[in-house]
Design an enzyme around this catalytic site. Structure first.
Site, PDB file in Angstrom:
ATOM      1  CB  SER A 123     156.193  29.868  40.434  1.00  0.00           C
ATOM      2  OG  SER A 123     155.226  30.695  39.795  1.00  0.00           O
ATOM      3  CE1 TYR A 136     160.775  33.514  39.717  1.00  0.00           C
ATOM      4  CE2 TYR A 136     158.518  33.180  38.947  1.00  0.00           C
ATOM      5  CZ  TYR A 136     159.446  33.189  39.973  1.00  0.00           C
ATOM      6  OH  TYR A 136     159.046  32.872  41.250  1.00  0.00           O
TER       7      TYR A 136
END
Length: 282
Positions: A123, A136
């Protein structure tokens, strides 16, 4: 026809990747804990129900003619680092980091024998964190570090990271459900995010196109940032001083115009650097 093993294949980017690869003639093995999601994939896709952290199950279903592994399995919860439920923290690291590593380590001997490759969904948050995304982002930072080392260690296996920005998979809506701690000192921020936060994003098919490019390219890149938001956030993280980046990141989750605020600050930072450089030349 190359053989590809895809984790997290029942939904989101993983599912879009499976459908695109299958449409291009690849032999697909789809792996996920969601049996119902797997059952709705085309009949040409071979499906396997299992958890990525279950190394015995993974080794039992990995094909011996494997050409590419695509790591898409992940889990995600929004919330301040201070408030994060400890079980949720451990679960995110269990799936996103340890599960991804378990599958990759199991697949490497087969991939090495077949001159294959590993394509892993990281990501943009793996290089540029945001408030309420800390745990995360931490899992993705961990993946970036591990897979950077893995890439340098491999002579016969290409190691690729795909780094999307916001993607419309329903991930954020599900994650926002956790912002319900009435006693949190971050209650005001939670209310803003719950009421207004819309990260936008692209359809998962957009990211799947990049994943397939990484699978099929004869000379894949080490990294593939995906979406304008990803490139902009990385530019801000690179060019802005830390405290200034923090302001941009907070504006992002408060649903201000991230592009306007970020572009103004990046432009200002670049201009200041240019002026300083001219001054030094004089």
């Amino acid at each position: 026809m190359p053989t590809v093993f895809v984790t997290g294949a029942a939904s989101g980017i993983g599912r879009a990747t499976v459908l695109r690869l299958a449409g291009r003639g690849h032999r697909i093995h789809a792996f996920d804990v969601d049996a119902d999601g797997l059952s709705s994939l085309p009949a040409t896709v071979e499906t396997h129900v299992g958890d990525v952290t279950d190394e015995e199950r993974v080794r039992a279903v990995l094909p011996t003619d494997l050409d590419a592994l695509v790591n898409c399995a992940a889990t995600y919860e929004l919330g301040a680092v201070e408030d994060a439920d400890w079980d949720d923290v451990k679960d995110q690291f269990r799936v996103n980091v340890f599960g991804t590593l378990a599958v990759t380590r199991a697949a490497l001997p087969v991939l090495r024998a077949n001159d294959g490759r590993v394509v892993t969904l990281s990501s943009v948050l793996g290089r540029a964190s945001l408030p309420l995304h800390g745990v995360y982002a931490g899992t993705k930072h961990a993946l970036e570090g591990v897979f950077d080392a893995l890439r340098a260690e491999q002579d016969d296996v290409d190691v690729v990271l795909v780094e999307p920005g916001a993607v419309k998979t329903g991930f954020n809506e599900r994650a926002k459900a956790g912002l319900d701690d009435e006693q949190s000192p971050h209650r005001d921020l939670y209310d803003r995010v719950s009421d207004h936060y819309d990260p936008g994003g692209v359809p998962p098919e957009r990211v799947a196109r990049v994943v397939v490019e990484a699978v099929e390219s004869p000379t894949p890149k080490a990294r593939y940032p995906v979406t304008g938001q990803a490139w902009l956030l990385l530019a801000c993280r690179t060019l802005l001083p830390e405290r200034l980046y923090d302001r941009v990141a907070l504006a992002r989750v408060r649903n201000r115009s991230v592009f306007r605020a970020s572009l103004e600050l990046v432009t200002s930072a670049v201009s200041q650097r240019f002026v300083r450089a001219l001054g030094r030349r004089r």
